[in-house]
Structures are given as structure tokens and as C-alpha cells.
Enzyme design. Structure first.
Site, short mmCIF file in Angstrom:
data_model
loop_
_atom_site.label_atom_id
_atom_site.label_comp_id
_atom_site.label_asym_id
_atom_site.label_seq_id
_atom_site.Cartn_x
_atom_site.Cartn_y
_atom_site.Cartn_z
CB ALA A 15 -1.08 0.20 1.04
CG ASP A 17 -0.06 -0.19 -4.82
OD1 ASP A 17 1.02 -0.23 -5.65
OD2 ASP A 17 -0.77 -0.99 -4.37
CE LYS A 57 -2.84 -7.01 -8.90
NZ LYS A 57 -1.68 -7.62 -8.11
NE ARG A 112 6.03 -7.91 -14.05
CZ ARG A 112 5.25 -7.04 -13.26
NH1 ARG A 112 3.98 -7.30 -13.44
NH2 ARG A 112 5.68 -6.09 -12.51
CB CYS A 153 -0.86 -13.37 40.81
SG CYS A 153 -0.64 -12.17 39.64
S1 IVH Z 1 -3.00 -10.49 -15.53
C1 IVH Z 1 -1.78 -7.77 -18.56
N1 IVH Z 1 -4.36 -11.87 -13.80
O1 IVH Z 1 -0.49 -8.95 -10.88
C2 IVH Z 1 -2.19 -8.26 -17.25
N2 IVH Z 1 -2.76 -10.66 -13.22
O2 IVH Z 1 0.26 -6.12 -11.68
C3 IVH Z 1 -1.04 -8.95 -16.81
N3 IVH Z 1 -1.74 -11.15 -10.81
O3 IVH Z 1 2.64 -9.32 -11.67
C4 IVH Z 1 -1.57 -9.71 -15.77
N4 IVH Z 1 -3.28 -12.38 -10.33
O4 IVH Z 1 1.47 -11.60 -11.26
C5 IVH Z 1 -3.47 -10.98 -13.92
N5 IVH Z 1 -5.78 -13.06 -12.16
C6 IVH Z 1 -4.55 -12.19 -12.61
C7 IVH Z 1 -3.62 -12.09 -11.66
C8 IVH Z 1 -2.47 -11.13 -11.90
C9 IVH Z 1 -2.34 -11.95 -9.99
C10 IVH Z 1 -0.40 -10.39 -10.80
C11 IVH Z 1 0.59 -10.80 -11.85
C12 IVH Z 1 1.03 -9.50 -12.25
C13 IVH Z 1 0.38 -8.39 -11.36
C14 IVH Z 1 -0.17 -7.34 -12.31
#
Ligand code: IVH
Length: 664
Positions: free
Chosen positions: A35, A38, A105, A126, A422
Site C-alpha cells: 500500500a 502504491d 488477483k 517476470r 496474584c
Molecule cells: S493479468 C496484462 N491476472 O498481478 C495483465 N495478473 O500487476 C497481466 N496477478 O504481476 C496480468 N493475479 O503476477 C493478471 N488473475 C490475474 C492475476 C495477476 C495476480 C499479478 C501478476 C502481475 C500483477 C499485475
């Protein structure tokens, strides 16, 4: 701000973000929370948006991650691995296209898996999005990743993209083992996953419980895939790729937002960690029409959930004295918002843990609060340790009664030897005695307990029954009416049950369910008080340790005296029952675990099972005879499946009850 100030702020932000990128992506050693990261990124983006002249070619907003470390062979991605734009609040979601693929995610490490003619030939991280690291050696050890694709019809070259992660249950089990061996625990499942894959020695990844979900494809040649993302995921699944069971589709913004809410509600119960929902325009032709902004596609959006981890300052370590004299160190923290609440204290379990985590006063610590789980201090950000940070002293005397502390052999916990002299232990004992599942004395809350003990009105449990309306009225904020009510409540508690009393006495290791077993086994108090350790172990649920605790408790003259007074003078009474014969029933000797939501209340299901002779337990192990999984069952179901424990759904459970002539 003046122009020079703006310029210097942008520069500072760029440098800071670069440094955090490097720590996160290369060293697996982040020193700020996601957070906070970001937040920095958003500030820089906003600054560059408002003053485009401040945007430099090497600004972190202009690329995905950080350069790779030199330790691994480099892999150039044929198609860059992008990241996702974040939305932080419902208002940030501004897509109006109709059909979306919606996915969790997953909080792990992004991987690219290259299959040639159906064989896994390379796995890469990546990295900075353009170039990653070759981690094939580690990834080949992850059981759920197919080394060869199943079925047929796959393109000659197929690059599968997804996330490697550590399931919550595996993470917890790993840490439990690490702590038992005196090793350093993992800070969170994501570090656990990233740190395992990015290791030279594949044995490390092999020894850790890693899993993988595919969420898309990269390079595809010599064959075709579907025309929309959701179909691609379904096809990948047919080829043996694990796909999150929570992935689905949704219509329009409304559909995405309700998915977000539902997934958020299920978050704590999911067997893996997520940090948001991802919406992707489902049709590839529509994706193509949208294009990209600097580091992310415009057809996908990450909608984040509130962070479950944050960093804050450890201001002090204080100790609490429990009912049985156990000394628990408690971290006093600079208040921090995490997991949806402001946290200012966290339990540290025992001083071994303080030592293992190497906590010092003044340290910056990582605090975690997931779901309804009590906040925990996961570890220290060593890089932020101030000079002269003090190692917390391990107390040798009780902070409340000053009695010496002891550490019984083989135990991690320090204990106050003061017993009921105590005040802290007296307060806890009284609080426990009055609690709802014990004697259920309504109105006898914490404040009152404090006063009763501090003013010497209650030394022992039986003193409670000698208190008069006047005694209560002498206390702070006690009117006549409340005083009368309390005396009435205390009077009412005299008519009780044996299992309540046994639980209320606060015998170490005797919880509600053991108290119930004891009451059922003996039916009345005298034979229980006379039982030997050996006899006690015959009671369901009672092992040698618990048996000797119970025996010690009743062997203590002081305890016998309190019980005598409670019965003879105060007039505590309950219906005795004949001692239970060996329990019977078709499920005798079987341990059953309930999980998820059933259409009948959990207590009811438990009672029915116990009526059939089963023991109902809260955790799944190899010894579990069956797991009954209602709707939205989570980690217990996963664990049962991984251990091969039979699982019954609600319908099968009902059928079993019917078979044994039980009607719910
Ligand atoms: S799509 C173009 N789907 O989140 C889109 N990413 O900031 C590419 N991540 O490093 C990613 N779950 O490792 C996508 N269901 C999901 C995801 C996912 C986790 C991670 C991914 C990437 C980061 C994106």
C-alpha cells in the site's frame, strides 16, 4: 510548491521507488508495504500527469518492474509481461464494456511457462517485464504444473502465464515446522513463494508447498486459441493447467463490482491469498481495440482490497498475566490501519518468539491482520532498525504480584508462581468463571471484576456468593438497581450444570468440550475428584497431560475447599446423571470435522453427530474420519482433499443422518 521543489520531489520519488522495486523484485526483501509503495507510485504519476515536463525516460512510471539480478540466466519475453493498473476505490473503476473475465488477483509471483509441442521447456519470472529469470529448475518441482500438457490440440508454442503462490494451509504448516525447529518463519505466503522459486537449489522449491494458477497466455504460435479470454482459461484447464475456481465472467461494471464484493466476502475463507479482483475485457478483439498505457493494458484493471499487512513502530513490549499465570508478551504498536481496523496491540505468544523474530523496541515491524484473525507481528524490517534499538528484557518477576516466574520444563511459556495471590490471575479466574459459556453471570464485566479484586471484595471464587447489594453499591458507577440485578444474577448462577461448573473452575487445559466429556463420563463430581490420572485418560478427549492437570487441580486442598464452600455454603447445585457407559453409536471412535455453511446451525449438526457417537473436531488431520463440507467451505476442505480424507457434501450428510434414523 515552486518548480524547483516539484522537480526535487519527483526525483526523490523516482529514486525511492526504484530502490523499493529492486528490493521487491530482486532481493525478495521489501521494506515497505504494497500500500505504501502504491502510494508513492500514485504520487509520482499524479505529479507527472500535472507536469509532463517532469517525466523522464527512466521514470519508474515508464516501465514495469526492476532489472533482474545476475544470478539466473536471463529470458527475454517474446511479448512483454505487463502489469495491471490499480483502482483503489469503487469510483476508480471506469470500464463500461459489456463482458468481462473476472478473477482473483493472486498474491504470489508471476511466471511464464513455455510449452513446445506440449512439453514444458522453460519457466521464467517476470523480471522487469521485458527480461526475466530462468527458473525452470525450481518450477519443474511444483507438482501442480504439468510437465506435459494433457489432451491435444495445443499450439506448437504455447506460453502460459500465471501466478505461483503458497496456499495458506501450506504456509501455516511450514511456519509451524520452522518454529518447532527454531528456524526463522516466512513473513507471508507471497515471500514464501517468491523466495522458493528464485533459488539456485531446486530442492528448496521442492520442499515447499507451492501451487500455481494460470491467468492468461503470452506467445502462441503454430496453432490457435479461442477468441475470448474466459474460453482460453477453460481450454488451459482441459490441458491440465490449474485455474482458480473463483475465476468467472461478469456483465458490465455492475457485474464486476458485485464479483468484487462477493470475492471480498469470501477472501478470508479462500485457501490462498488474494489482494484484489482483476477485470479483463473478455473478447480479444475488444482488448485489441483498447491498447495500452505506459506500463499496463487498458483492457484490464486490478481492483484492490484493503491491505492485510502494514509496517509500524514497535513502541514497547509489555506482559500480560493470564488466568493460569501464563505470561504473554504483548507488542504495543504505533497505531496502524490494517485489515480494515486500527491495530495498536498484537500478541507475541511467548518470549521465545520475541527472540526468534529478533524484535527490538523501536523496530519497524510488519503487522498482519487477515480476516478476523487477531493481529500478529510477522517480522522486523531490519534495514529500518534505529541505532541503539533495545533488546526487550525477559522478566523474571510477575509485573502484578512480583512473585518469581518459572518456566516449566519443555514449555515455551513463562508462568507466574503466585497462583491466586496474584491479582491478575484472580481477575482472570473470576472473569472466566462469570463468562457466558461458564457460569454465565450477566453484568459481571471486566470493569466490575477489576474493582472487586482491587478492593479485596473477592479473593476466591466462592467470595462472589457472599457479596451483598451494599457491597456492589459501594463500587464506582453502581446504582441500586444494577446492584440488585447483579446479586440476582449471581443467585441465578447457583442452579447450573456439572459441565458448566467444570469449565468455570478454570482447570488448565480443560476447555468446554473436555468439561462436557468429563461431566458425561462421571455424571457427578465425587468420582471425578477421586479419579486417578490413569482413570482420567479413559475419558474421551483426555490424554495424559490433561489428565494430570485435572488430577493436580483436585488434589490441591485449596481447590477442594473452594468447591466444598461453593456447594455447601453458597448452594451451587446441578442435576447429577448416571455415569455414561462407554459411548455408543454407529460413528463411535470417528472424528468428524464440519466446515462451510450448512442449512442447519453448526451446533445442531454437531449435536446430531455426537448423538451418533462421533467426536466433532475443529481441525482436519490424517486421523479425521470425514469432513462435512457445506457451502463455501475453504481451507479445511482443501486440507481434507490433500490428505485424502473422505468429504461429504450437505446432501450426503443428510443421507447419512437418515440412514442412521436421525431426522434433522
Ligand atoms: S493479468 C496484462 N491476472 O498481478 C495483465 N495478473 O500487476 C497481466 N496477478 O504481476 C496480468 N493475479 O503476477 C493478471 N488473475 C490475474 C492475476 C495477476 C495476480 C499479478 C501478476 C502481475 C500483477 C499485475
Amino acid at each position: 510548491m515552486t518548480n524547483t521543489e516539484l522537480q526535487s520531489r519527483a526525483k526523490t520519488l523516482r529514486e525511492e521507488i526504484e530502490q523499493h522495486n529492486r528490493r521487491y523484485h530482486q532481493l525478495d526483501a521489501p521494506i515497505i508495504s504494497d500500500a505504501e509503495y502504491d502510494g508513492l507510485m500514485r504520487e509520482l504519476e499524479a505529479l507527472e500527469q500535472a507536469h509532463p515536463e517532469l517525466r523522464t525516460a527512466d521514470s519508474p512510471t515508464q516501465r514495469v518492474g526492476a532489472a533482474v539480478s545476475g544470478d539466473f540466466a536471463q529470458v527475454t519475453h517474446a511479448i512483454p509481461m505487463l502489469s495491471l493498473s490499480n483502482a483503489f476505490a469503487d469510483e476508480g473503476v471506469e470500464l463500461d464494456q459489456p463482458e468481462f473475465s473476472v478473477e482473483p488477483k493472486i498474491d504470489g509471483l508471476a511466471l511464464s511457462l513455455r510449452y513446445e509441442d506440449g512439453m514444458l521447456v522453460r519457466a521464467a519470472t517476470r523480471g522487469d517485464g521485458e527480461t526475466g529469470e530462468d527458473v525452470t529448475h525450481s518450477v519443474r518441482t511444483i507438482g501442480v504444473i504439468p510437465l506435459r500438457l494433457a489432451g491435444d490440440g495445443w499450439p506448437a508454442v504455447l506460453e502460459v502465464r500465471g501466478e505461483v503462490y503458497m496456499p495458506k494451509a501450506g504456509f501455516a504448516a511450514y511456519n509451524e515446522r520452522a518454529l518447532a525447529r527454531g528456524e526463522k518463519p516466512l513473513i507471508n505466503p507471497r515471500n514464501g513463494a517468491a523466495g522458493s522459486v528464485r533459488q539456485q537449489d531446486p530442492k528448496i522449491a521442492a520442499s515447499r508447498p507451492l501451487a500455481f494458477f494460470a491467468y492468461g497466455v503470452g506467445e502462441v504460435s503454430g496453432g490457435a486459441i479461442a477468441d475470448r479470454h474466459s474460453k482460453t482459461l477453460a481450454t488451459l484447464q482441459q490441458w491440465g493447467m490449474p485455474i482458480s475456481p473463483q475465476a468467472g465472467t461478469a456483465l458490465g461494471l455492475e457485474g464486476c463490482l458485485s464479483y468484487y464484493r462477493e470475492l471480498g466476502d469470501a477472501r478470508a475463507e479462500l485457501p490462498y491469498e488474494i489482494d484484489g479482483a482483476v477485470y479483463k475485457l473478455d473478447r480479444y478483439d475488444q482488448q485489441g481495440a483498447m491498447g495500452f498505457i505506459s506500463r499496463a493494458p487498458r483492457w484490464a484493471l486490478a481492483h484492490k482490497y484493503p491491505a492485510e499487512e502494514a509496517t509500524t513502530i514497535l513502541q514497547a513490549i509489555e506482559v500480560q498475566v493470564g488466568r493460569t499465570g501464563a505470561i504473554t508478551p504483548v507488542a504495543r504498536l504505533q497505531p496502524v490501519f490494517v485489515g480494515g481496523v486500527t491495530v495498536s496491540n498484537a500478541t507475541l505468544h511467548n518470549f521465545d518468539e520475541v527472540g526468534r523474530k529478533d524484535l527490538r523496541i523501536g523496530d519497524t515491524v510488519i503487522v498482519r491482520r487477515a480476516g478476523d484473525v487477531i493481529p500478529q507481528v510477522m517480522g522486523v524490517v531490519l534495514e529500518k532498525r534505529p541505532e541503539g534499538a533495545v533488546v526487550p528484557a525477559i522478566p523474571d518477576h510477575c509485573p502484578v504480584c512480583n512473585s518469581p516466574l518459572e518456566r516449566p520444563e519443555g514449555e515455551a511459556v513463562l508462568r507466574c508462581t503466585g497462583g491466586l495471590i496474584c491479582a491478575a490471575q484472580r481477575k482472570e479466574a473470576l472473569r472466566h468463571y462469570a463468562s457466558r459459556k461458564a457460569m454465565d453471570i450477566e453484568g459481571l464485566g471486566d470493569k466490575l471484576v477489576e474493582q472487586l479484586v482491587d478492593q479485596n471484595l473477592v479473593h476466591r471464587l466462592d467470595d462472589l456468593y457472599r457479596l451483598s447489594v451494599d457491597d456492589f453499591q459501594s463500587l464506582e458507577r453502581m446504582g441500586e438497581k444494577s446492584a440488585r440485578n447483579l446479586v440476582e444474577q449471581i443467585e441465578g448462577s447457583k442452579t447450573t450444570t456439572l459441565d458448566r461448573l467444570l469449565f468455570a473452575l478454570g482447570i488448565r487445559e480443560v476447555g468446554e468440550s473436555t468439561a462436557r466429556s468429563l461431566a458425561r463420563h462421571y455424571g457427578s463430581l465425587p468420582p471425578l475428584m477421586a479419579a486417578s490420572v490413569e482413570e482420567l485418560t479413559e475419558v474421551a478427549d483426555v490424554g495424559p497431560v490433561v489428565a494430570s492437570r485435572i488430577h493436580d487441580f483436585f488434589a490441591e486442598e485449596r481447590n477442594r475447599e473452594i468447591i466444598r464452600t461453593l456447594i455447601d455454603e453458597a448452594g451451587l447445585n446441578w442435576p447429577d446423571k448416571p455415569p455414561a457407559q462407554a459411548l455408543e453409536g454407529p460413528l463411535l471412535g470417528q472424528t468428524v470435522v464440519l466446515t462451510g455453511t450448512l442449512s442447519m446451525p453448526r451446533d445442531r449438526a454437531k449435536a446430531l453427530l455426537e448423538g451418533l457417537g462421533a467426536k466433532v473436531s475443529g481441525s482436519v488431520s490424517k486421523k479425521t474420519a470425514m469432513v462435512i463440507a457445506g457451502a463455501e467451505a475453504g481451507s479445511k476442505l482443501t486440507k481434507a482433499e490433500s490428505l485424502g480424507v473422505p468429504v461429504l457434501d450437505e446432501a450426503q450428510f443428510q443421507a447419512m443422518l437418515a440412514e442412521h434414523g436421525v431426522t434433522p
